[in-house]
Design a protein around this motif. Structure first.
Motif, PDB file in Angstrom:
ATOM      1  N   THR A   1       0.806  -1.216   0.000  1.00 52.09           N
ATOM      2  CA  THR A   1       0.000   0.000   0.000  1.00 52.09           C
ATOM      3  C   THR A   1       0.842   1.271   0.000  1.00 52.09           C
ATOM      4  O   THR A   1       0.543   2.213  -0.726  1.00 52.09           O
ATOM      5  N   TYR A   2       1.905   1.315   0.775  1.00 50.78           N
ATOM      6  CA  TYR A   2       2.648   2.566   0.928  1.00 50.78           C
ATOM      7  C   TYR A   2       3.729   2.779  -0.117  1.00 50.78           C
ATOM      8  O   TYR A   2       4.109   3.905  -0.391  1.00 50.78           O
ATOM      9  N   ASN A   3       4.243   1.718  -0.704  1.00 52.70           N
ATOM     10  CA  ASN A   3       5.263   1.900  -1.738  1.00 52.70           C
ATOM     11  C   ASN A   3       4.809   1.376  -3.099  1.00 52.70           C
ATOM     12  O   ASN A   3       5.608   1.287  -4.013  1.00 52.70           O
ATOM     13  N   PHE A   4       3.542   1.008  -3.223  1.00 51.94           N
ATOM     14  CA  PHE A   4       2.900   0.571  -4.465  1.00 51.94           C
ATOM     15  C   PHE A   4       3.295  -0.823  -4.940  1.00 51.94           C
ATOM     16  O   PHE A   4       2.542  -1.462  -5.652  1.00 51.94           O
ATOM     17  N   LEU A   5       4.488  -1.327  -4.608  1.00 50.23           N
ATOM     18  CA  LEU A   5       4.966  -2.577  -5.191  1.00 50.23           C
ATOM     19  C   LEU A   5       5.814  -3.364  -4.197  1.00 50.23           C
ATOM     20  O   LEU A   5       6.671  -2.805  -3.518  1.00 50.23           O
TER      21      LEU A   5
ATOM     22  N   LEU B   1      -2.488  -0.140  -5.861  1.00 49.94           N
ATOM     23  CA  LEU B   1      -2.594   1.214  -6.409  1.00 49.94           C
ATOM     24  C   LEU B   1      -3.557   2.095  -5.613  1.00 49.94           C
ATOM     25  O   LEU B   1      -3.922   3.176  -6.073  1.00 49.94           O
ATOM     26  N   TYR B   2      -3.941   1.664  -4.425  1.00 47.10           N
ATOM     27  CA  TYR B   2      -4.933   2.377  -3.620  1.00 47.10           C
ATOM     28  C   TYR B   2      -4.586   3.860  -3.438  1.00 47.10           C
ATOM     29  O   TYR B   2      -5.448   4.703  -3.462  1.00 47.10           O
ATOM     30  N   ARG B   3      -3.311   4.155  -3.287  1.00 48.91           N
ATOM     31  CA  ARG B   3      -2.897   5.546  -3.034  1.00 48.91           C
ATOM     32  C   ARG B   3      -2.586   6.330  -4.310  1.00 48.91           C
ATOM     33  O   ARG B   3      -2.105   7.461  -4.241  1.00 48.91           O
ATOM     34  N   PHE B   4      -2.871   5.770  -5.468  1.00 50.68           N
ATOM     35  CA  PHE B   4      -2.674   6.520  -6.717  1.00 50.68           C
ATOM     36  C   PHE B   4      -3.579   7.747  -6.711  1.00 50.68           C
ATOM     37  O   PHE B   4      -4.778   7.639  -6.497  1.00 50.68           O
ATOM     38  N   THR B   5      -2.990   8.892  -6.985  1.00 51.56           N
ATOM     39  CA  THR B   5      -3.775  10.128  -7.067  1.00 51.56           C
ATOM     40  C   THR B   5      -4.207  10.414  -8.505  1.00 51.56           C
ATOM     41  O   THR B   5      -5.131  11.183  -8.727  1.00 51.56           O
ATOM     42  N   HIS B   6      -3.520   9.798  -9.474  1.00 56.18           N
ATOM     43  CA  HIS B   6      -3.906   9.916 -10.880  1.00 56.18           C
ATOM     44  C   HIS B   6      -3.297   8.733 -11.639  1.00 56.18           C
ATOM     45  O   HIS B   6      -2.249   8.206 -11.251  1.00 56.18           O
ATOM     46  N   PRO B   7      -3.968   8.278 -12.706  1.00 60.44           N
ATOM     47  CA  PRO B   7      -3.520   7.069 -13.407  1.00 60.44           C
ATOM     48  C   PRO B   7      -2.138   7.186 -14.037  1.00 60.44           C
ATOM     49  O   PRO B   7      -1.460   6.182 -14.237  1.00 60.44           O
ATOM     50  N   GLU B   8      -1.682   8.393 -14.309  1.00 63.29           N
ATOM     51  CA  GLU B   8      -0.370   8.575 -14.935  1.00 63.29           C
ATOM     52  C   GLU B   8       0.776   8.092 -14.044  1.00 63.29           C
ATOM     53  O   GLU B   8       1.886   7.866 -14.520  1.00 63.29           O
ATOM     54  N   LEU B   9       0.513   7.938 -12.751  1.00 62.49           N
ATOM     55  CA  LEU B   9       1.547   7.412 -11.851  1.00 62.49           C
ATOM     56  C   LEU B   9       2.034   6.042 -12.307  1.00 62.49           C
ATOM     57  O   LEU B   9       3.176   5.673 -12.060  1.00 62.49           O
ATOM     58  N   TRP B  10       1.162   5.282 -12.981  1.00 57.26           N
ATOM     59  CA  TRP B  10       1.563   3.973 -13.494  1.00 57.26           C
ATOM     60  C   TRP B  10       2.756   4.120 -14.436  1.00 57.26           C
ATOM     61  O   TRP B  10       3.751   3.404 -14.318  1.00 57.26           O
ATOM     62  N   LEU B  11       2.659   5.063 -15.351  1.00 53.86           N
ATOM     63  CA  LEU B  11       3.747   5.285 -16.308  1.00 53.86           C
ATOM     64  C   LEU B  11       4.914   6.042 -15.683  1.00 53.86           C
ATOM     65  O   LEU B  11       6.078   5.719 -15.939  1.00 53.86           O
TER      66      LEU B  11
END
Length: 150
Positions: free
Chosen positions: A69-73, A92-102
């Motif tokens: 949760t806190y470091n995404f991976l 990805l719970y803490r993603f603020t916008h989908p672009e964080l994936w890229l």
């Protein structure tokens, strides 16, 4: 569709084994050389990380399994399940916008060497391929049993 009930850790262990069997069948029956990812869907506290812990145990991983949760991976080396050499567990719970994936280069993890599991994938659907399997974990806060389906 497969629907199973989990009331305890032992049930989650059996479900993990059956899910891995389904992944194996899908991989072999469709002559797929790479899975995109397995989506883990459920509310907070549903048991997504519990299921991941049991999946990793079934694959021989004996170390600590943490929620990403806190470091995404969180990444785990495994002894060659199918042809995969590692498990990549995203949250990805803490993603603020989908672009964080890229922006974080996570798209590079979906490849032939990694078996990828993603919690809260809907927060990056814009940049994700379609999941190979979507695992839903449903529960009522007043009942301890979970319905796990895929």
């Amino acid at each position: 569709m497969i629907n199973l009930i989990a009331k305890n850790e032992s049930d989650f262990q059996k479900i993990a084994k059956q899910l891995l069997g389904s992944i194996d069948l899908l991989y072999k029956s469709n002559d797929i050389k790479t899975l995109s990812y397995i989506e883990l869907d459920g509310n907070l506290g549903a048991g997504k990380t519990t299921l991941m812990r049991h999946i990793l145990r079934e694959l021989g991983f004996a170390g600590k399994v943490k929620s990403p949760t806190y470091n995404f991976l969180e990444s785990y080396d495994i002894d060659n399940f199918l042809h995969f050499k590692s498990i990549q567990h995203f949250d990805l719970y803490r993603f603020t916008h989908p672009e964080l994936w890229l922006e974080n280069g996570f798209d590079e993890y979906i490849n032939s060497e990694n078996l990828v599991f993603i919690e809260w994938a809907s927060l990056a659907y814009k940049y994700l391929p379609r999941p190979m399997i979507k695992v839903a974990i449903d529960f009522d806060e007043n009942i301890t049993a979970r319905l796990v389906s895929w």
